[in-house]
Every structure is written in structure tokens, then in C-alpha cells.
Design a protein around this motif. Structure first.
Motif, mmCIF file in Angstrom:
data_model
loop_
_atom_site.group_PDB
_atom_site.id
_atom_site.type_symbol
_atom_site.label_atom_id
_atom_site.label_comp_id
_atom_site.label_asym_id
_atom_site.label_seq_id
_atom_site.Cartn_x
_atom_site.Cartn_y
_atom_site.Cartn_z
ATOM 1 N N CYS A 148 73.161 -39.328 119.671
ATOM 2 C CA CYS A 148 74.145 -39.141 120.968
ATOM 3 C C CYS A 148 74.108 -37.899 121.420
ATOM 4 O O CYS A 148 75.152 -37.202 120.856
ATOM 5 N N ARG A 178 82.846 -34.499 114.831
ATOM 6 C CA ARG A 178 82.209 -35.437 114.647
ATOM 7 C C ARG A 178 83.243 -36.591 113.950
ATOM 8 O O ARG A 178 82.857 -38.021 114.114
ATOM 9 N N VAL A 202 76.879 -40.527 115.889
ATOM 10 C CA VAL A 202 77.597 -39.338 116.298
ATOM 11 C C VAL A 202 77.251 -38.263 115.074
ATOM 12 O O VAL A 202 76.681 -37.009 115.502
ATOM 13 N N TRP A 226 85.169 -39.888 119.629
ATOM 14 C CA TRP A 226 83.647 -39.916 119.587
ATOM 15 C C TRP A 226 83.233 -40.816 118.411
ATOM 16 O O TRP A 226 81.815 -40.443 117.910
ATOM 17 N N ARG A 284 83.046 -42.319 123.178
ATOM 18 C CA ARG A 284 82.394 -43.155 122.384
ATOM 19 C C ARG A 284 81.568 -44.332 123.236
ATOM 20 O O ARG A 284 80.838 -44.917 122.323
ATOM 21 N N PHE A 293 77.500 -36.731 123.110
ATOM 22 C CA PHE A 293 78.520 -36.046 122.257
ATOM 23 C C PHE A 293 78.365 -34.316 121.987
ATOM 24 O O PHE A 293 79.316 -33.653 122.272
ATOM 25 N N CYS A 335 77.848 -44.344 123.231
ATOM 26 C CA CYS A 335 77.192 -44.306 122.229
ATOM 27 C C CYS A 335 77.374 -45.520 121.346
ATOM 28 O O CYS A 335 76.573 -45.531 120.139
#
Lengths: 341, 394
Positions: free
Chosen positions: B101, B348, B358, B353, B86, B104, B89
Motif C-alpha cells: 500500500c 501503521r 499497511v 489506514w 484505508r 500510505f 488499500c
């Protein structure tokens, strides 16, 4: 036509009767041993509790408990088949025997236990509804939220709890409702409301999604009781005991300071509590139909409760949830295991 | 016209000297007026012919101008292309605006494609995709020969090979892979492929049954088609996955994915039957009568005369049903099967993340995937339609 229907009904009944008979004849533990793997009803996706990682392996606090049960029986954490269940079909799956145990962040409530034919074995996570606000709001307690607009998901118990809490504390509430949890948080992040409410574990994972996570704080008040724990079918006490004591063994291990790293040294310990836990004294495993080193294997493979907590939802994970109610009873929390003796 | 006229001479021919008024060669066409050619004329003829057209053009152009720059900025310019978690992003002081992103999607691409399928065994899924692709191209492309072999490969060979490949036969050195481990694009493709492969033959049989003169066959077909069409797919899936285990002992229970597959296949068959029936009814009666007059029995009449024509005219509709089926497979998520969309959904919410864009990126990826698949299918249907229209004109 009538005879046909009668015949079909009779056949269906006979079939379901044989099913019930087949289930009664064999205990769940024997069935699991015979199959060679445990079938665990899991959440199809909840951050920190049950989620597939990039390789597709299941991870999470609930998932760890499933693996611990498998370790207790087979001494192998991979002998679990995870059956992702939606909120709608989870209890049917347990009743029909599709899964052996349901560890799917289910809230332990009276009606579920008395009328759904299932039994909760304990609480592996004490959750409850909480609030998140912007730091700039300079609010330190939920009791200061009078007149604030609160983003909440529509048609959930969360919405009802919120209304109850504000009414009980004579606060003015301006709820802003959304259909999905995603929309709800996006609206809060965009500044549509002053506060956001959902289960506390959810608050931490949603906060990471905010455009500026550090601008938000989770208030200390927990306004509802959500004890989450594993559930098994009613009527098989041996299996109930097993699932219950797998969790207790991990809590006891934490209490006694037995960790994944030091479990081999601890096996030589002279402390009678540790000896009983790790199976060097007594025949506690055998009394459940397991080997006596069942708890040793659990700690060896999966670690104690605290380790599992830190790894999945605590400091060792992106969620960084504080132990809070889930700390040991000796540290001000509610996790308390009856003694092994 | 610029034909020359002889003003000085008399129009009446004198003597036997013929007067030539006829031009021997054609006059070159003069170029069209400049207002009728070039891009400006094209624009005027196509985009600004009347008040309504002008209005629509302006509105659509304004909409595009309003949407496209933001979309391009989000998808490409501000997008993050690489990263491990993460951190890549999230919004920081140095990077106040974060677009899509893609890092991801890149990190989870394997999961989106195969689900939890064991990594050392994923070549089997790749092989399946390739074999399926070959089958589709062979069956659909007009240039390739031996359609009979292609059909045999696609409807008989491929299902068997796929089963051996994906599920595994330990005796052949392919370890058994639980269907609970399947996921992502694999499950979406398997669900729609099984739906398509089963529904076409079954749908034809049901359609013939429905138009049959035998009351038992007709009653069965009508009941089945109307019952299935009267129930939403979600209900069928729930029945298959929630009700069935209550009545059937656990050792007799089919696999969870198989239950959903059966539900989808039966569901698609009912719709296919109606599409095929439309084709059967669209054929002129003379075709049936002609075949009967030749003394062909029912089976041969259908196989040689009726079905080839009926299926040909229904190809666009069949493809349309397939497109609907392909998108409907996302519903298997309600019974806890991880199809492509659910795989994105599960990834997600992973806190590793958790970043503002995302979720959006995941859904954009899903939209692109579904769009490409469905667009290719509808493109094919349009080509077939165009070809058929040409054949009809002849």
C-alpha cells in the motif's frame, strides 16, 4: 575510596532532597502556570487514544483530555507538551515530575494507587477484554466458545484473564499464543484460530486490519475490568481536583446537552445547573485556582465528553466503537459526574 | 607454431649468405577455443565448476525463482500507488488481491521524514539534510580538495549550524522548536550523526589514553571503555532517561533527546576507541621508533606519523562501527523518542489506514531506507579498502 563513595552518596541524597523540597514548595498548578504549558504523559501510539496524525499533531481521546486540562488553565488547547511514554517509564516520569499528568490508558488498579505514589482521578474510558469471531462460526456469546481455539498474545494479563474465564465457566480452551499483538491478529485473520481476544477497544481497531472486516463480529461479553484514566502524583490535592473535574465538566456538559456548537447560547440559559457549569453563577473555577469560565472554555474548544468520544473512537472515527459502558449513566452506561454545586 | 623450415636446403650456412630462421613479426594469437569464451563459458567457469558449485547455483536459482515473482507482484504489480485513506488499500470484491500500500507511505512521507516538526519550519530540516550531505561528500570524496577545511566544517561548523537551524534561535528569526516535536528520519539522522561526530575524536582520545604510559589516563580510559562495552545500549538509554530525572531536579534536567544523544555518543565512543586502538597496534613499531628518533614530541609524533597511518588502515572498521551505530539508533524508541522506525510504527496503527498490507508496506519502506543508507556506507568502506590495497602493493 570509602569516603569517596560516602561523599558521592551524600551529594546524591542532598540533591534528591532538594528536588523533593522544590517539588513540595510549589503546587503543580502554580508550576504549570509558571512554565506556561502542561506536560502530559501520553501513549506513544494507540489507535483512538493517542496517535500522531499525518501532520504530526496528536489526536485521540486521551490527548483530548490533556488539551482540555490545558484549556481549563490557559484557555488554549495548544499549550500542551506531549511526552510519549513507554509502558516501562510512564510511572517514573510522573513521579520524577517529568510530566504533570499521565493520561496514557493506564488501568486503575489498587496496587498502582497504594504503592506507586500516584492517584487516579477518574475513568475516561471503561475498557475490558472481549472476543472477536468469524460470523460464519455462528456464535452469539462467548459462553459458546467451548473447545474453540483462541489467538492471544503471550505473557499478558489478557492471556491470564482468558484462562480464568474459560476455567470459571467450565469451558475447554485451546489457546494459540504469539509474541506480538500484530502476529496474534495476523494468525487469526489467516484462520489459525476460531477467536481472537484482546481489550475491546483494540478489537475494533484490529478488525479494520482484517482482510474482510465485515466477516468478523465482536461478541458482547466483556470478561475483565480495565478502567482507564488519568493519574497524578500523590500529595497535591488541588491538582488532583483539577484533573478530576475537567473530566467531570465534560461529562456534565454532555448530560446537560451543552455542546461545542451551542455553548454560547447555553451561556444565556436559565437552567441553574448549566449556569453553574458555564460559570455564569457561583465561583467554582476560582475555588480550583482557575477562572470561572473554565468549563465554558473546555466545551468551547474541545466539546463535551460525548463529542470527544464520537470524534476519536466512536461513530465519527474509523473505529466505530459503541458507547457501551462509556455511555452516560442516564443512558445505561457508567459515566457519571457528581454535581457542580 | 607455424614457423617455416627449409626442408630442401642444408641447415649449414654456405658462404656469407646468412640464412634467416628468425621471424621479423610476431604471430597473431589464435582465438581461444570456442568452449572458453562467451557467456556459456563464463557461466561454466563461474557457476558450474564442480559439484558443490553446481549444487549452490541450483539452490540459489530455485530460491530466487520461488521468492522473486511473489515479491515483485506484491511490491509493484498488485501494489496500490495512490489513495487518501484505508479505502484505497482494503480488499474488495473488485480487487481481491492487494499488494503493498504505497499510498500510505506517500501520505505519511512527511511524517516519516520530519515527525511532528512544524510544517512551516520544515525547510530548516531540509537545509540541514543538504548541509549534512555536502559535508559528507566533501569529506569522503577523494576528488575534492582541502580536506582540512572539510574536517573543520564537518566536526565544528556543521554541529553549530545544525543546532541553530534545528533547535532555533528566536533572535535570528528562527522560532524555537521543541525536540519533543522532532521525529522520523530527522531523529535517526541526528542520533547517528551526533554519535559519529562525537565518537571519532572522543574514541581517538580514549584509544590514546588506553595506550598511554600515564596511569591515571590509562585507568580512566580502560574503566570507561570496559564499563560502557559491558552494558547494552538499551540500559544506557534507560539510565539516561529514567534514572537521571530521579536524581536531578527538574529544572536541571537535560532535554529528553539530548539525554539519549549523550548516551549514544558515549556508547559509540567506547567502541570507536577499540577500533582506533586496533589501528594503533597494527602499525609497525619502527614507525614509532623512527618518529622518536627524529626527536618528535608525543603530540607531533601522533599527529604527523602515527595517527594518519593508523586511521587510514582503520577506515573500513570505522565505517563498520558507524553502520552498527546507525542501526542501533532505532533503540531510542524505548525511551519514547520517535525515530524513523517508531514513526512508521505509530502511523501503521492509525485506524485511518487500517488495511491488511499497511503494516508490511511500512516495514518494507523502513527496510529499503536502512538498506540504502547502510549499503552506501559499506560500499564506501570497500572502495577505501581497494584503494589502500593498491597503495600497499606499490
Amino acid at each position: 575510596m570509602k569516603t569517596l563513595i560516602t561523599a558521592a552518596l551524600g551529594a546524591a541524597l542532598a540533591l534528591s532532597a532538594t528536588t523533593a523540597f522544590a517539588q513540595q514548595k510549589q503546587s503543580t498548578l502554580d508550576a504549570v502556570k509558571q512554565k506556561g504549558f502542561l506536560q502530559c504523559g501520553s501513549n506513544p501510539g494507540l489507535a483512538g487514544f493517542g496517535l500522531p496524525d499525518a501532520q504530526g499533531n496528536w489526536t485521540g481521546l486521551d490527548v483530548d483530555l490533556c488539551r482540555s486540562i490545558a484549556v481549563a488553565i490557559f484557555n488554549d488547547p495548544t499549550k500542551v507538551k506531549f511526552v510519549p511514554l513507554s509502558a516501562k517509564d510512564r510511572f517514573t516520569a510522573l513521579q520524577s515530575g517529568e510530566v504533570d499528568v499521565l493520561i496514557r490508558n493506564g488501568t486503575w488498579t489498587m496496587s498502582r494507587e497504594t504503592s506507586l505514589g500516584l492517584e487516579f482521578t477518574g475513568v475516561n474510558y471503561y475498557d475490558g477484554q472481549g472476543f472477536m469471531v468469524r460470523k460464519s462460526l455462528k456464535v452469539a456469546s462467548a459462553l459458546e466458545l467451548g473447545g474453540a481455539s483462541v489467538c492471544v498474545q503471550q505473557g499478558t494479563t489478557t492471556e491470564l484473564n482468558l484462562a480464568d474465564y474459560f476455567r470459571a465457566n467450565k469451558l475447554e480452551l485451546k489457546p494459540v499464543v504469539f509474541a506480538t499483538s500484530d502476529d496474534t491478529f495476523k494468525a487469526y485473520d489467516a484462520g489459525r484460530c476460531d477467536a481472537f481476544t484482546t481489550d475491546a477497544s483494540g478489537l475494533y481497531s484490529e478488525r479494520l486490519r482484517a482482510s474482510k472486516p465485515d466477516d468478523h463480529i465482536v461478541l458482547p461479553e466483556i470478561i475483565s475490568k480495565e478502567p482507564l484514566g488519568p493519574a497524578v502524583r500523590k500529595g497535591d490535592d488541588q491538582w488532583l481536583d483539577l484533573v478530576k473535574w475537567v473530566h467531570f465538566a465534560q461529562v456534565t456538559a454532555e448530560e446537560l446537552g451543552v455542546t461545542k456548537a451551542n455553548v454560547d447560547q447555553m451561556r444565556k440559559s436559565e437552567n441553574p445547573d448549566v449556569k453553574r457549569l458555564l460559570g455564569t453563577e457561583g465561583k467554582f473555577g476560582e475555588s480550583m485556582g482557575l477562572s470561572n469560565d473554565w468549563a465554558y472554555n473546555i466545551v468551547k474548544h474541545m466539546g463535551n465528553y460525548g463529542e470527544s468520544f464520537e470524534r476519536n473512537v466512536g461513530a465519527g472515527s474509523p473505529l466505530k466503537i459503541a458507547r457501551g459502558l462509556n455511555a452516560l449513566w442516564t443512558k445505561g452506561g457508567l459515566q457519571y459526574a457528581p454535581p457542580i454545586r | 607454431m607455424t614457423a617455416t623450415t627449409d626442408f630442401g636446403g642444408s641447415p649449414i650456412p654456405r658462404g656469407d649468405q646468412p640464412v634467416r630462421f628468425v621471424r621479423a613479426d610476431t604471430v597473431a594469437a589464435s582465438p581461444p577455443p570456442s568452449s572458453e569464451v562467451g557467456p556459456i563459458a563464463w557461466i561454466r567457469h563461474h557457476l558450474f565448476t564442480g559439484p558443490l558449485n553446481i549444487f549452490l547455483t541450483v539452490v540459489i536459482a530455485a530460491l530466487a525463482l520461488w521468492l522473486l515473482p511473489g515479491l515483485i507482484r506484491f511490491l509493484f504489480i498488485d501494489a496500490v500507488w495512490s489513495g487518501k485513506d484505508r479505502e484505497a488499500c482494503i480488499i474488495t470484491e473488485a480487487r481481491p488481491v492487494v499488494g503493498a500500500c504505497w499510498a500510505f507511505v506517500a501520505e505519511r512521507a512527511g511524517y516519516f521524514t520530519y515527525g511532528s516538526y512544524p510544517i512551516p519550519q520544515r525547510w530548516r530540516v531540509d537545509t540541514f539534510f543538504v548541509l549534512l550531505g555536502l559535508g559528507v561528500v566533501w569529506l569522503l570524496s577523494m576528488r575534492l580538495p582541502r580536506k582540512d577545511l572539510a574536517a573543520l566544517y564537518f566536526f565544528v561548523g556543521l554541529p553549530i549550524i545544525s543546532y541553530v537551524l534545528l533547535v532555533g534561535v528566536p533572535a535570528l528569526g528562527l522560532p524555537y522548536v521543541e525536540t519533543t516535536l522532532w521525529g522520523g528520519i530527522l531523529v535517526s539522522i541526528v542520533c547517528s550523526a551526533v554519535g559519529m561526530v562525537v565518537s571519532l575524536p572522543l574514541g581517538i582520545l580514549l584509544a590514546l589514553g588506553r595506550r598511554s604510559s600515564m596511569p591515571a589516563a590509562r585507568l580512566f580510559s580502560v574503566t570507561f571503555i570496559e564499563f560502557v562495552r559491558g552494558v547494552p545500549l538499551i540500559t544506557v538509554l534507560f539510565m539516561a532517561s529514567v534514572m537521571l530525572p530521579l536524581f536531578v531536579p527538574s529544572y536541571l534536567q537535560p532535554d529528553k533527546l539530548l539525554r539519549a544523544l549523550i548516551g549514544i555518543a558515549l556508547f559509540a565512543s567506547a567502541y570507536m576507541a577499540e577500533v582506533v586502538r586496533a589501528g594503533l597496534q597494527a602499525l609497525p613499531k619502527g614507525q614509532y621508533e623512527g618518529a622518536m628518533a627524529l626527536g618528535l614530541p608525543y603530540g607531533l609524533m601522533m599527529r604527523l606519523v602515527v595517527l594518519p597511518q593508523a586511521l587510514k588502515i582503520t577506515i573500513p572498521n570505522i565505517v563498520n562501527t558507524f553502520i552498527g551505530l546507525f542501526k542501533d539508533t532505532t533503540l531510542v524508541v524505548v525511551v519514547g523518542i520517535f525515530d524513523f522506525l517508531k514513526a512508521i510504527e505509530a502511523a501503521r496503527i492509525d485506524p485511518r489506514w487500517a488495511a491488511p498490507t499497511v503494516s508490511t508496506t511500512g516495514y518494507v519502506y523502513a527496510a529499503i531506507f536502512y538498506f540504502i543508507c547502510c549499503y552506501l556506507m559499506s560500499r564506501y568502506a570497500r572502495d577505501v579498502e581497494a584503494r589502500l590495497a593498491k597503495a600497499d602493493k606499490r
